[in-house]
Design an enzyme around this catalytic site. Structure first.
Site, mmCIF file in Angstrom:
data_model
loop_
_atom_site.group_PDB
_atom_site.id
_atom_site.type_symbol
_atom_site.label_atom_id
_atom_site.label_comp_id
_atom_site.label_asym_id
_atom_site.label_seq_id
_atom_site.Cartn_x
_atom_site.Cartn_y
_atom_site.Cartn_z
ATOM 1 N N CYS A 155 -14.160 2.988 -10.479
ATOM 2 C CA CYS A 155 -13.725 2.749 -8.691
ATOM 3 C C CYS A 155 -14.525 3.901 -7.839
ATOM 4 C CB CYS A 155 -12.224 2.865 -8.642
ATOM 5 S SG CYS A 155 -11.262 4.370 -8.695
ATOM 6 N N ARG B 4 -3.735 -0.042 0.988
ATOM 7 C CA ARG B 4 -3.416 -0.116 -0.407
ATOM 8 C C ARG B 4 -2.284 0.686 -0.699
ATOM 9 N NH1 ARG B 4 -7.719 1.116 -4.448
ATOM 10 N NH2 ARG B 4 -5.844 0.937 -5.615
ATOM 11 N N ASP C 14 -9.311 5.424 -22.468
ATOM 12 C CA ASP C 14 -9.444 5.835 -23.780
ATOM 13 C C ASP C 14 -8.198 6.591 -24.445
ATOM 14 O OD1 ASP C 14 -10.539 7.845 -21.919
ATOM 15 O OD2 ASP C 14 -10.898 8.923 -23.785
ATOM 16 N N LYS D 253 4.307 4.860 -3.995
ATOM 17 C CA LYS D 253 3.432 3.694 -4.504
ATOM 18 C C LYS D 253 3.255 4.145 -6.081
ATOM 19 C CE LYS D 253 -0.882 4.156 -4.298
ATOM 20 N NZ LYS D 253 -1.603 4.118 -5.407
ATOM 21 N N ASN D 254 3.231 5.274 -6.444
ATOM 22 C CA ASN D 254 2.717 5.636 -7.903
ATOM 23 C C ASN D 254 4.076 5.699 -8.571
ATOM 24 O OD1 ASN D 254 0.153 5.418 -6.894
ATOM 25 N ND2 ASN D 254 -0.097 7.647 -6.980
ATOM 26 N N ASP E 42 -4.710 13.788 -5.228
ATOM 27 C CA ASP E 42 -4.521 12.922 -4.027
ATOM 28 C C ASP E 42 -4.385 13.468 -2.825
ATOM 29 O OD1 ASP E 42 -2.683 10.533 -6.191
ATOM 30 O OD2 ASP E 42 -4.801 10.986 -6.013
ATOM 31 N N ARG F 26 -13.033 5.563 -14.325
ATOM 32 C CA ARG F 26 -11.684 5.677 -14.668
ATOM 33 C C ARG F 26 -11.431 5.113 -16.184
ATOM 34 N NH1 ARG F 26 -8.809 5.602 -9.797
ATOM 35 N NH2 ARG F 26 -6.929 6.235 -10.958
HETATM 36 C C1 EPZ Z 1 -2.753 8.248 -11.369
HETATM 37 O O1 EPZ Z 1 -3.679 7.527 -11.902
HETATM 38 C C2 EPZ Z 1 -2.379 7.891 -9.860
HETATM 39 N N1 EPZ Z 1 -2.227 6.454 -9.640
HETATM 40 C C3 EPZ Z 1 -3.677 8.454 -9.123
HETATM 41 O O2 EPZ Z 1 -3.632 8.294 -7.721
HETATM 42 C C4 EPZ Z 1 -3.991 10.093 -9.362
HETATM 43 O O3 EPZ Z 1 -4.901 10.207 -8.425
HETATM 44 C C5 EPZ Z 1 -3.915 10.174 -10.786
HETATM 45 O O4 EPZ Z 1 -2.586 9.838 -11.542
HETATM 46 C C6 EPZ Z 1 -4.168 11.686 -10.986
HETATM 47 O O5 EPZ Z 1 -3.186 12.343 -10.560
HETATM 48 C C7 EPZ Z 1 -1.167 5.967 -9.959
HETATM 49 O O6 EPZ Z 1 -0.160 6.870 -10.474
HETATM 50 C C8 EPZ Z 1 -1.125 4.397 -9.906
HETATM 51 P P1 EPZ Z 1 -4.985 9.704 -14.822
HETATM 52 P P2 EPZ Z 1 -4.112 7.659 -13.458
HETATM 53 O O7 EPZ Z 1 -4.745 9.041 -15.975
HETATM 54 O O8 EPZ Z 1 -2.862 7.611 -14.134
HETATM 55 C C9 EPZ Z 1 -8.870 10.896 -17.087
HETATM 56 C C10 EPZ Z 1 -3.785 7.380 -5.386
HETATM 57 O O9 EPZ Z 1 -4.730 7.652 -4.653
HETATM 58 N N2 EPZ Z 1 -8.592 9.904 -17.998
HETATM 59 O O10 EPZ Z 1 -3.972 10.829 -14.627
HETATM 60 O O11 EPZ Z 1 -5.105 6.266 -13.596
HETATM 61 C C11 EPZ Z 1 -9.153 10.290 -15.706
HETATM 62 O O12 EPZ Z 1 -10.744 10.095 -15.619
HETATM 63 C C12 EPZ Z 1 -4.419 7.234 -6.864
HETATM 64 O O13 EPZ Z 1 -2.680 6.891 -5.303
HETATM 65 C C13 EPZ Z 1 -9.265 9.742 -19.293
HETATM 66 O O14 EPZ Z 1 -10.042 10.643 -19.256
HETATM 67 O O15 EPZ Z 1 -4.914 9.122 -13.317
HETATM 68 C C14 EPZ Z 1 -8.820 11.493 -14.739
HETATM 69 O O16 EPZ Z 1 -10.152 12.366 -14.828
HETATM 70 C C15 EPZ Z 1 -5.907 7.528 -7.167
HETATM 71 N N3 EPZ Z 1 -8.761 9.055 -20.141
HETATM 72 C C16 EPZ Z 1 -7.880 12.421 -15.502
HETATM 73 O O17 EPZ Z 1 -7.750 11.550 -16.622
HETATM 74 C C17 EPZ Z 1 -7.959 8.263 -19.779
HETATM 75 O O18 EPZ Z 1 -7.469 7.353 -20.828
HETATM 76 C C18 EPZ Z 1 -6.477 11.949 -14.831
HETATM 77 O O19 EPZ Z 1 -6.406 10.573 -14.757
HETATM 78 C C19 EPZ Z 1 -7.047 8.360 -18.656
HETATM 79 C C20 EPZ Z 1 -7.465 9.209 -17.773
#
Ligand code: EPZ
Length: 420
Positions: free
Chosen positions: A115, A399, A123, A22-23, A307, A120
């Protein structure tokens, strides 16, 4: 709303097959916007999330056809405003921002909400696009990105306080492939799904070096061509089935997966005494004679994946001794803990850390699914509980897991989906 009635105690045996990731599919589908030519993406899992992305591509002007796991996209013309009604339903739709900017010079995407797994923010996406030279404005719940003259030939830092960002790295890679000059992304996410996206972009003619490492170098090109791509196996779906095998497996073989993408959590499993046999595309696992608790910290890839945290929490609920799981990526990602405690688990939360005291057995109960992986953890708990567990709000699972009930029933699980 559908629910899943799971009767605990059955043994799982035989082969269970992993779907496409999916990801990986979500950003790759978004990347088809980067060319007017036809793209063919194979092994796209049939999920509500990928369905939303297909609808978003169509709403942006692309011609999309979908048939049994293969999606064909022809984005001859593209508008730059992503439809709020669809974007608000799936946070990952933020990954159309990079391709829209690269293709049209403008992107207008609504701010994704938070969520249940926590705040989420985006920035880092916006900071990265600013560092690329784009003009960013956020107002009225929408993000407006505009390409500026002189964009490109920049060094971009994608690091955040929780490490790298997966979709942020994807967005910047997709924005940079059509931006003239050299773009260096420092602090990039190293997840296999980022590498898979780069693989597809290179098949379209993009010039990308270093995907899968912390430093990605991109030489902008004038335009990209159509390409065909098969999405990598879903390492989190595979991991979830591997935990099902550890919980109730006589000998369960998870096929069509890539163990090289799962080294961190396979090590945690073997450290806890579970016998695991690995080939190039399968993992065979069984219950352990004397399992031991574990001490886990979630980290960006190649560390232990957030995850898989909920699934391990469910596994350790029944393992003698005390296990500790610390969530460094999404510190609030423990919606599954109170639900597991309702089934008799002994989990206490101290900030971002779950202390799990193994109990003799869990007892089936009606439980509430919340986020995608927490819901999967409740199904896993139902496999080991005495009696029946009713997992409500099944749409959370649908999902991200393609036919999870059918796949588990085929290897011996006792469960049935009740449509309400
Ligand atoms: C991806 O989400 C995955 N989703 C998530 O999987 C997964 O949990 C996550 O990466 C971490 O591995 C998809 O790929 C569609 P991040 P993403 O940006 O990219 C912080 C599932 O269950 N952050 O890597 O949105 C954020 O809050 C889903 O399949 C900022 O602070 O996650 C988190 O603490 C859930 N600012 C960390 O970074 C930003 O601009 C990692 O988030 C972006 C992120």
């Amino acid at each position: 709303m559908d629910k899943l009635l799971v009767t605990g105690g059955s043994e799982l045996e035989g082969d269970i097959y992993t779907s496409g990731s999916k990801n990986s599919a979500l950003p790759i589908l978004a990347a088809t916007l980067l060319t007017r030519d036809r793209c063919v993406i194979r092994r796209v899992p049939d999920l509500s999330d990928t369905n939303y992305m297909v609808q978003i591509l169509a709403a942006l002007g692309a011609h999309v056809e979908r048939a049994s796991g293969t999606v064909e996209v022809e984005a001859e013309k593209v508008i730059s405003e992503a439809p709020y009604e669809l974007v608000r339903k799936m946070r990952a739709s933020i990954c159309v921002m990079g391709p829209l900017l690269a293709r049209t010079g403008v992107a207008n995407v609504s701010l994704p909400g938070g969520c249940v797994i926590g705040d989420r923010p985006v920035d880092l996406h916006l900071r990265g696009l600013e560092q690329l030279g784009a003009d960013i404005k956020v107002e009225g719940g929408s993000i407006y990105v505009k390409a500026q003259d002189g964009m490109g030939d920049r060094e971009i830092n994608m690091r955040g306080k929780h490490g790298s960002t997966v979709l942020g790295t994807d967005n910047l890679m997709m924005a940079a492939v059509l931006t003239k000059g050299t773009t260096v992304i420092e602090g990039a996410a190293m997840e296999p799904e980022v590498k898979d996206l780069a693989h597809f972009l290179k098949a379209m003619g993009a010039k990308i070096e270093g995907a899968g490492t912390r430093r990605i170098v991109i030489e902008g090109v004038k335009e990209l061509q159509g390409a065909e791509h098969t999405v990598i196996p879903d390492r989190i779906e595979a991991g979830t089935f591997i935990i099902a095998g550890a919980i109730a497996g006589k000998r369960l073989t998870v096929k069509r997966c890539n163990p090289a993408h799962m080294t961190a959590f396979l090590k945690s499993l073997t450290d806890s005494g579970y016998p695991v046999e690995v080939t190039s595309d399968s993992v065979t696992v069984s219950r352990a004679a004397s399992p031991r608790g574990g001490d886990i910290r979630t980290e960006p890839y190649p560390g232990f994946p957030t995850d898989m945290q909920a699934q391990f929490t469910a596994l350790y609920a029944n393992v003698p001794g005390i296990s500790v799981i610390t969530e460094t990526i999404f510190p609030q990602r423990f919606m599954h803990a109170p639900e597991l405690n309702r089934m008799g688990a002994k989990i206490t939360l101290e900030g971002p850390t779950a202390i799990i005291t193994g109990v003799d057995h869990l007892t089936g109960a009606p439980v509430m699914a919340s986020d995608l992986r927490a819901s999967a953890a409740l199904v896993l708990a139902g496999l080991m509980a005495k009696g029946e567990t009713a997992v409500n709000r099944l749409y959370h699972i649908d999902r991200g897991y393609e036919n999870i009930d059918e796949k588990l029933i085929m290897v011996g699980a006792k469960m049935r989906r009740v449509r309400e």
